[in-house]
Design an enzyme around this catalytic site. Sequence first.
Site, PDB file in Angstrom:
ATOM      1  N   HIS A  57      14.755  39.024  64.753  1.00 54.66           N
ATOM      2  CA  HIS A  57      15.485  37.810  65.179  1.00 54.66           C
ATOM      3  C   HIS A  57      14.363  36.621  65.386  1.00 54.66           C
ATOM      4  CE1 HIS A  57      13.946  39.797  68.845  1.00 54.66           C
ATOM      5  NE2 HIS A  57      14.242  38.818  69.647  1.00 54.66           N
ATOM      6  N   HIS A  59      12.969  35.008  67.740  1.00 58.62           N
ATOM      7  CA  HIS A  59      12.272  34.553  68.868  1.00 58.62           C
ATOM      8  C   HIS A  59      10.663  34.551  68.717  1.00 58.62           C
ATOM      9  CE1 HIS A  59      15.614  35.506  71.938  1.00 58.62           C
ATOM     10  NE2 HIS A  59      15.961  34.376  71.260  1.00 58.62           N
ATOM     11  N   ASP A  61       8.126  35.645  70.462  1.00 60.17           N
ATOM     12  CA  ASP A  61       7.546  37.004  70.553  1.00 60.17           C
ATOM     13  C   ASP A  61       7.640  37.956  69.405  1.00 60.17           C
ATOM     14  OD1 ASP A  61       9.943  37.039  71.348  1.00 60.17           O
ATOM     15  OD2 ASP A  61       9.367  38.625  73.066  1.00 60.17           O
ATOM     16  N   HIS A  62       8.274  37.629  68.655  1.00 61.36           N
ATOM     17  CA  HIS A  62       8.521  38.557  67.152  1.00 61.36           C
ATOM     18  C   HIS A  62       8.115  37.949  65.978  1.00 61.36           C
ATOM     19  CE1 HIS A  62      11.163  41.398  69.682  1.00 61.36           C
ATOM     20  NE2 HIS A  62      11.037  40.155  70.485  1.00 61.36           N
ATOM     21  N   HIS A 112      21.746  40.215  71.587  1.00 60.92           N
ATOM     22  CA  HIS A 112      20.581  39.453  72.084  1.00 60.92           C
ATOM     23  C   HIS A 112      20.513  38.025  71.585  1.00 60.92           C
ATOM     24  CE1 HIS A 112      16.573  38.790  73.509  1.00 60.92           C
ATOM     25  NE2 HIS A 112      16.092  38.726  72.595  1.00 60.92           N
ATOM     26  N   ASP A 131      15.132  43.650  69.840  1.00 59.61           N
ATOM     27  CA  ASP A 131      15.895  43.470  71.308  1.00 59.61           C
ATOM     28  C   ASP A 131      16.897  43.620  71.465  1.00 59.61           C
ATOM     29  OD1 ASP A 131      13.057  42.656  71.805  1.00 59.61           O
ATOM     30  OD2 ASP A 131      13.433  40.510  72.212  1.00 59.61           O
ATOM     31  N   HIS A 169       9.942  45.869  72.642  1.00 61.07           N
ATOM     32  CA  HIS A 169       9.311  45.954  73.773  1.00 61.07           C
ATOM     33  C   HIS A 169       9.203  47.069  74.423  1.00 61.07           C
ATOM     34  CE1 HIS A 169       9.245  41.372  73.758  1.00 61.07           C
ATOM     35  NE2 HIS A 169      10.484  41.595  73.407  1.00 61.07           N
TER      36      HIS A 169
HETATM   37 FE    FE Z   1      11.371  40.192  72.654  1.00 65.52          FE
HETATM   38 ZN    ZN Z   2      13.840  38.268  71.784  1.00 67.80          ZN
END
Ligand code: FE
Ligand code: ZN
Length: 253
Positions: A57, A59, A61-62, A112, A131, A169
């Site tokens: 996805h 975001h 942090d990915h 998510h 996520d 995560h």
């Molecule tokens: Fe994440």
């Molecule tokens: Zn995420």
Amino acid sequence: MDNASQWEIEQILTGDNYIYLFVQGSEAVVVDPSEAAPVLELLKGRNLRCTCVLNTHDHWDHTGGNEELKKKTGCLVVGPDQGIPAIDRIAAKDTELDEYIPGLQILPVPGHTHGSIAYHIPSARIIFTGDTLFASGCGRLMGCSADTMYGSLMRLASLPPQTRVYCGHEYTLENLRFAALMDPGNDAVRIRLKEVESLYREGKTTMPSTIGLEKETNPFLRVHSADIRNTLNMDGKSPVEVFAELRRRKDVF
Ligand code: FE
Ligand code: ZN
């Protein structure tokens, strides 16, 4: 690349972000690189070539490592939507990515985020869930309904129980503490909580899980459980109502 049985997974944990490398021979497919540096280091150390980045996805942090990985390795960047940095190919159901991982399937799993996808490799019995599904938990609902997320989780739960789950995560310990409160009569949760505590003490990660283990220990996949319904005082409510209440409680846990 023609033998799907010759593969291994490398895990990189930076903070609580997981980056995975699906390695076949001298080639690696990188899943959800939050950053590039540790991936480049591993590629160099093992003399691997990065052929492809897969994002679950959009975001940061990915996807934070996308630009640099593409610049330094020339890899193809794949993800579910235009918002993905350095995107080359938008992956929807039936997108052909066989040249990178034989038999790779894209599973739309909104909840998510609207665009969230999971990468499923049936021949290797592996799924990367981003996520959407966590070990004993699930992602927050960011603009999606409980109904949508619940549908995606049920789709994942229907995969073969041996399927190994690699999620986005490392939240496993906190998730299990929540699970133990919500599902107090569940021995499988208690046992897994102990196992995870000792993994943490040894400095090990908790991945992979399996679909089978999640069905036993993940409260979000267990909304039919009488124990969970008692805890929430929600006897007779629909699965989605129970799921939504669990998610609300986890948001403030
Ligand atoms: Fe994440
Ligand atoms: Zn995420």
